[in-house]
Design a protein around this motif. Structure first.
Motif, PDB file in Angstrom:
ATOM      1  N   ARG A  54      -1.564  -1.147  -5.891  1.00 20.27           N
ATOM      2  CA  ARG A  54      -3.027  -1.085  -5.840  1.00 20.27           C
ATOM      3  C   ARG A  54      -3.665  -2.419  -5.463  1.00 20.27           C
ATOM      4  NH1 ARG A  54      -3.366   1.047 -11.748  1.00 20.27           N
ATOM      5  NH2 ARG A  54      -5.117  -0.411 -11.765  1.00 20.27           N
ATOM      6  N   GLY A  65       2.771   2.813  -3.233  1.00 17.60           N
ATOM      7  CA  GLY A  65       2.068   3.691  -4.163  1.00 17.60           C
ATOM      8  C   GLY A  65       2.262   5.168  -3.898  1.00 17.60           C
ATOM      9  N   THR A 118      -6.637  -5.062 -13.376  1.00 19.59           N
ATOM     10  CA  THR A 118      -5.324  -4.713 -12.816  1.00 19.59           C
ATOM     11  C   THR A 118      -4.278  -5.759 -13.196  1.00 19.59           C
ATOM     12  OG1 THR A 118      -6.368  -3.576 -10.955  1.00 19.59           O
ATOM     13  CG2 THR A 118      -4.072  -4.224 -10.663  1.00 19.59           C
ATOM     14  N   ARG A 122       0.833  -1.213   0.000  1.00 18.44           N
ATOM     15  CA  ARG A 122       0.000   0.000   0.000  1.00 18.44           C
ATOM     16  C   ARG A 122       0.869   1.267   0.000  1.00 18.44           C
ATOM     17  NH1 ARG A 122      -5.389  -0.853   1.256  1.00 18.44           N
ATOM     18  NH2 ARG A 122      -5.903  -2.890   2.138  1.00 18.44           N
ATOM     19  N   GLU A 158      -7.710  -3.521  -4.436  1.00 20.86           N
ATOM     20  CA  GLU A 158      -8.525  -3.988  -5.559  1.00 20.86           C
ATOM     21  C   GLU A 158      -8.752  -5.492  -5.602  1.00 20.86           C
ATOM     22  OE1 GLU A 158      -6.590  -2.359  -8.995  1.00 20.86           O
ATOM     23  OE2 GLU A 158      -7.140  -0.295  -8.493  1.00 20.86           O
TER      24      GLU A 158
END
Length: 211
Positions: free
Chosen positions: A113, A78, A127, A75, A117
């Protein structure tokens, strides 16, 4: 998945992905203190790889918290700025090197991501397609850069690094197949951190052989 639970790369990612951005934010309050701590931690981490990870995990245990570090690091990846990831970016100005910088950063951004997701099947499938495309584009960029590397030994080193990257890309693909059968996201998070680590290692090899 066989082999993926060993030697998790998350220990090598805690300093650049977690600690360095925190210290960069501290610069807004105290530039001198931030730079002093950053330099000291960087030196210790270089001498004893993974020590920042041990420090963070010690704090987590002391606080009696349950944290999936692979998911957390994914996480955080990003939001890592170019400034905080300079060691994984080429300073060469030629377009192939700048393209490699863009492609490596793009792949890591897409991988970051995954935790948000993965529970939405339709979004996650899109993705996955993006990740596959980003992997191909990164490999193409590596091939372009390899022409600039002087000497057979340097080219060999990058070729070996590229093979490692491809190996972990295939493992990531296999992990996804297992996830869709068994529904366990933790191995996907782990496999994605391996891929981020391998991307960083490609960049370090390029910098070592070209700069």
């Amino acid at each position: 998945m066989t082999g993926l639970v060993q030697d998790s790369p998350v220990s090598s990612l805690v300093f650049p992905v977690l600690m360095r951005p925190i210290l960069s934010n501290l610069e807004k309050q105290d530039v001198s203190a931030s730079q002093t701590i950053k330099a000291a931690l960087s030196k210790v981490e270089h001498a004893h790889p993974g020590i920042t990870y041990e420090l963070v995990m010690g704090l987590v245990r002391k606080a009696d918290m349950s944290v999936n570090m692979n998911e957390s690091i994914l996480r955080l990846q990003g939001s890592v700025s170019d400034h905080d990831s300079m060691e994984y970016r080429s300073s060469r100005t030629e377009e192939p090197f700048q393209e490699l910088n863009r492609k490596s950063a793009s792949l890591k951004k897409i991988l970051s991501r995954i935790p948000d997701e993965i529970t939405d099947r339709r979004t996650f499938l899109e993705t996955i397609k993006e990740i596959a495309s980003a992997i191909k584009r990164l490999l193409d960029a590596v091939n372009e850069v390899s022409q600039y590397i002087p000497g057979a030994q340097g080219k060999q080193a990058l070729e070996q690094r590229k093979r490692e990257f491809v190996k972990y890309s295939k493992r990531f693909s296999n992990t996804l197949k297992e996830y869709f059968k068994e529904g366990q996201p933790t191995t996907v998070f782990l496999s994605a951190t391996f891929l981020i680590h391998q991307t960083n290692m490609v960049m370090i090899t390029v910098k070592d052989k070209c700069e």
